[in-house]
Design a protein around this motif. Structure first.
Motif, mmCIF file in Angstrom:
data_model
loop_
_atom_site.group_PDB
_atom_site.id
_atom_site.type_symbol
_atom_site.label_atom_id
_atom_site.label_comp_id
_atom_site.label_asym_id
_atom_site.label_seq_id
_atom_site.Cartn_x
_atom_site.Cartn_y
_atom_site.Cartn_z
ATOM 1 N N GLU A 87 -17.466 113.984 -60.867
ATOM 2 C CA GLU A 87 -16.224 113.232 -61.012
ATOM 3 C C GLU A 87 -16.450 111.735 -60.795
ATOM 4 O O GLU A 87 -15.852 110.910 -61.493
ATOM 5 C CB GLU A 87 -15.180 113.764 -60.032
ATOM 6 N N ALA A 88 -17.280 111.396 -59.838
ATOM 7 C CA ALA A 88 -17.539 109.981 -59.568
ATOM 8 C C ALA A 88 -18.177 109.288 -60.765
ATOM 9 O O ALA A 88 -17.928 108.102 -61.012
ATOM 10 C CB ALA A 88 -18.426 109.848 -58.331
ATOM 11 N N VAL A 89 -19.009 110.001 -61.513
ATOM 12 C CA VAL A 89 -19.719 109.393 -62.641
ATOM 13 C C VAL A 89 -18.893 109.422 -63.918
ATOM 14 O O VAL A 89 -18.830 108.427 -64.655
ATOM 15 C CB VAL A 89 -21.072 110.105 -62.857
ATOM 16 N N PHE A 90 -18.223 110.546 -64.183
ATOM 17 C CA PHE A 90 -17.622 110.746 -65.501
ATOM 18 C C PHE A 90 -16.107 110.552 -65.545
ATOM 19 O O PHE A 90 -15.561 110.351 -66.620
ATOM 20 C CB PHE A 90 -17.950 112.153 -66.006
ATOM 21 N N GLU A 91 -15.411 110.623 -64.404
ATOM 22 C CA GLU A 91 -13.957 110.503 -64.437
ATOM 23 C C GLU A 91 -13.490 109.051 -64.357
ATOM 24 O O GLU A 91 -12.397 108.735 -64.811
ATOM 25 C CB GLU A 91 -13.335 111.315 -63.301
ATOM 26 N N VAL A 92 -14.279 108.184 -63.732
ATOM 27 C CA VAL A 92 -13.919 106.768 -63.635
ATOM 28 C C VAL A 92 -15.104 105.938 -64.111
ATOM 29 O O VAL A 92 -16.246 106.395 -64.089
ATOM 30 C CB VAL A 92 -13.528 106.373 -62.193
ATOM 31 N N ASP A 93 -14.802 104.704 -64.517
ATOM 32 C CA ASP A 93 -15.847 103.851 -65.064
ATOM 33 C C ASP A 93 -16.789 103.346 -63.973
ATOM 34 O O ASP A 93 -18.006 103.377 -64.122
ATOM 35 C CB ASP A 93 -15.200 102.676 -65.799
ATOM 36 N N ASP A 94 -16.231 102.861 -62.867
ATOM 37 C CA ASP A 94 -17.014 102.348 -61.737
ATOM 38 C C ASP A 94 -16.311 102.810 -60.466
ATOM 39 O O ASP A 94 -15.302 102.233 -60.062
ATOM 40 C CB ASP A 94 -17.092 100.822 -61.799
ATOM 41 N N TYR A 95 -16.837 103.844 -59.830
ATOM 42 C CA TYR A 95 -16.109 104.452 -58.722
ATOM 43 C C TYR A 95 -16.023 103.522 -57.511
ATOM 44 O O TYR A 95 -15.052 103.585 -56.747
ATOM 45 C CB TYR A 95 -16.723 105.800 -58.335
ATOM 46 N N GLU A 96 -17.003 102.651 -57.296
ATOM 47 C CA GLU A 96 -16.915 101.724 -56.157
ATOM 48 C C GLU A 96 -15.791 100.714 -56.356
ATOM 49 O O GLU A 96 -15.025 100.431 -55.429
ATOM 50 C CB GLU A 96 -18.254 101.018 -55.972
ATOM 51 N N SER A 97 -15.679 100.158 -57.538
ATOM 52 C CA SER A 97 -14.577 99.248 -57.834
ATOM 53 C C SER A 97 -13.244 99.987 -57.804
ATOM 54 O O SER A 97 -12.225 99.440 -57.353
ATOM 55 C CB SER A 97 -14.786 98.604 -59.205
ATOM 56 N N TYR A 98 -13.251 101.228 -58.250
ATOM 57 C CA TYR A 98 -12.032 102.044 -58.236
ATOM 58 C C TYR A 98 -11.537 102.244 -56.806
ATOM 59 O O TYR A 98 -10.338 102.161 -56.531
ATOM 60 C CB TYR A 98 -12.330 103.381 -58.903
ATOM 61 N N VAL A 99 -12.451 102.520 -55.880
ATOM 62 C CA VAL A 99 -12.081 102.686 -54.472
ATOM 63 C C VAL A 99 -11.455 101.409 -53.932
ATOM 64 O O VAL A 99 -10.434 101.441 -53.231
ATOM 65 C CB VAL A 99 -13.317 103.090 -53.639
ATOM 66 N N SER A 100 -12.050 100.277 -54.233
ATOM 67 C CA SER A 100 -11.551 99.002 -53.736
ATOM 68 C C SER A 100 -10.146 98.705 -54.243
ATOM 69 O O SER A 100 -9.235 98.397 -53.458
ATOM 70 C CB SER A 100 -12.513 97.881 -54.150
ATOM 71 N N ILE A 101 -9.941 98.817 -55.547
ATOM 72 C CA ILE A 101 -8.648 98.449 -56.134
ATOM 73 C C ILE A 101 -7.556 99.427 -55.714
ATOM 74 O O ILE A 101 -6.451 99.032 -55.320
ATOM 75 C CB ILE A 101 -8.772 98.386 -57.661
ATOM 76 N N GLN A 102 -7.846 100.725 -55.756
ATOM 77 C CA GLN A 102 -6.829 101.712 -55.425
ATOM 78 C C GLN A 102 -6.483 101.707 -53.940
ATOM 79 O O GLN A 102 -5.345 101.997 -53.558
ATOM 80 C CB GLN A 102 -7.297 103.106 -55.845
ATOM 81 N N SER A 103 -7.439 101.373 -53.078
ATOM 82 C CA SER A 103 -7.141 101.294 -51.643
ATOM 83 C C SER A 103 -6.166 100.157 -51.363
ATOM 84 O O SER A 103 -5.223 100.313 -50.569
ATOM 85 C CB SER A 103 -8.435 101.087 -50.851
ATOM 86 N N GLU A 104 -6.374 99.023 -51.988
ATOM 87 C CA GLU A 104 -5.457 97.903 -51.784
ATOM 88 C C GLU A 104 -4.081 98.210 -52.377
ATOM 89 O O GLU A 104 -3.055 97.822 -51.805
ATOM 90 C CB GLU A 104 -6.037 96.642 -52.411
#
Length: 281
Positions: free
Chosen positions: A127-144
């Motif tokens: 899921e981390a590789v194929f469900e989102v484009d960049d999971y680290e950036s996704y964590v940052s933006i969605q957490s905020e």
């Protein structure tokens, strides 16, 4: 959704020994019986060597074949798989993320500054590789985004004793924030281990006014406690004077005595007593 599944791999140490043995056999064939067969065998065996890879602790290798997901390998150490498989390394280690201080209006419309610390890790490599484009950036933006949404749902200070507020109920707010972030990061194969407020304050433009309001509230609460205790002490004094027949006071003198006691007990400065050296009246 693409979910993680176990990928094909073998112990690299075992395959290493097998490949060395095959090379020796095919070299022997080249020298004795069949030179052509030995050459083909050595070429095929050599093509197997790119299949080796290393897996560190708390890592996963995501295997794909011509763009198709074929599985993930979590077994640590030297591993071997089909050489045609492409391999991508995903860290499963626990990570910290601290958001920037963001300005948001609380439930009462007061501008506040708030920030959070999120402890998270990848639990589903696919899921981390194929469900989102960049999971680290996704964590940052969605957490905020989750922090902003949660902060606007609660008041900074409680308006009554039972109300959950940002400042007065840190554990309840942390649990709510963790749930809010987890709901947003679930599709990325990320598990939130902990989420807590790291910074909470009124915005600069209202900080001074809110500080004065907090001071006034504290003074009123302290005065109410003082008055409550003073009234109890006055009642006790009157009852004991009456019970022990120390002095008989009419209603007017009782009122004067009560007034004097309240002034002494409730005043914020030391009083200057006046001593009556004459008669009672």
């Amino acid at each position: 959704m693409v979910q993680e599944k176990r990928g094909f791999s073998l112990s690299g140490y075992l395959v290493f020994v097998v490949l060395i043995a095959l090379h020796l056999v095919f070299f022997a064939m080249m020298a004795t019986t069949s030179q052509y067969g030995g050459v083909i065998g050595n070429v095929l065996t050599a093509l197997c060597w790119p299949g080796f890879f290393m897996v560190q602790p708390n890592q996963a290798k995501v295997l794909t074949l011509f763009g198709s997901y074929v599985g993930s390998v979590r077994n640590t150490g030297l591993r071997w798989t089909i050489p045609l498989f492409a391999k991508r390394t995903i860290s499963l280690r626990i990570r910290n993320f601290e958001s920037a201080k963001i300005k948001v209006n609380d439930n009462l419309g007061n501008p506040i500054e708030i920030a959070t610390i999120v402890v998270w890790s990848v639990t589903d490599s696919a899921e981390a590789v194929f469900e989102v484009d960049d999971y680290e950036s996704y964590v940052s933006i969605q957490s905020e985004a989750a922090l902003r949404n949660m902060a606007s749902s609660y008041a900074y200070d409680p308006q009554d004793e039972n109300e959950v507020a940002l400042r007065s109920h840190p554990q309840a707010i942390a649990d709510k924030l963790k749930q809010e972030i987890q709901e947003r990061l679930g599709r990325a194969g990320v598990t939130v281990l902990e989420a807590r407020i790291s910074h909470l304050a009124y915005a600069q433009e209202i900080a001074s006014a809110m500080l004065q309001r907090q001071q006034a509230t504290a003074i009123i609460a302290a005065r109410a406690k003082i008055v409550e205790g003073a009234v109890g002490m006055v009642e006790m004094a009157l009852e004991r004077l009456k019970a022990q027949n120390v002095v008989e006071l009419d209603e007017e003198r009782k009122a004067v005595m009560v007034s004097n006691l309240l002034v002494v007990l409730c005043g914020d400065k030391s009083t200057q007593p006046v001593v009556n050296t004459g008669s009672l009246y």
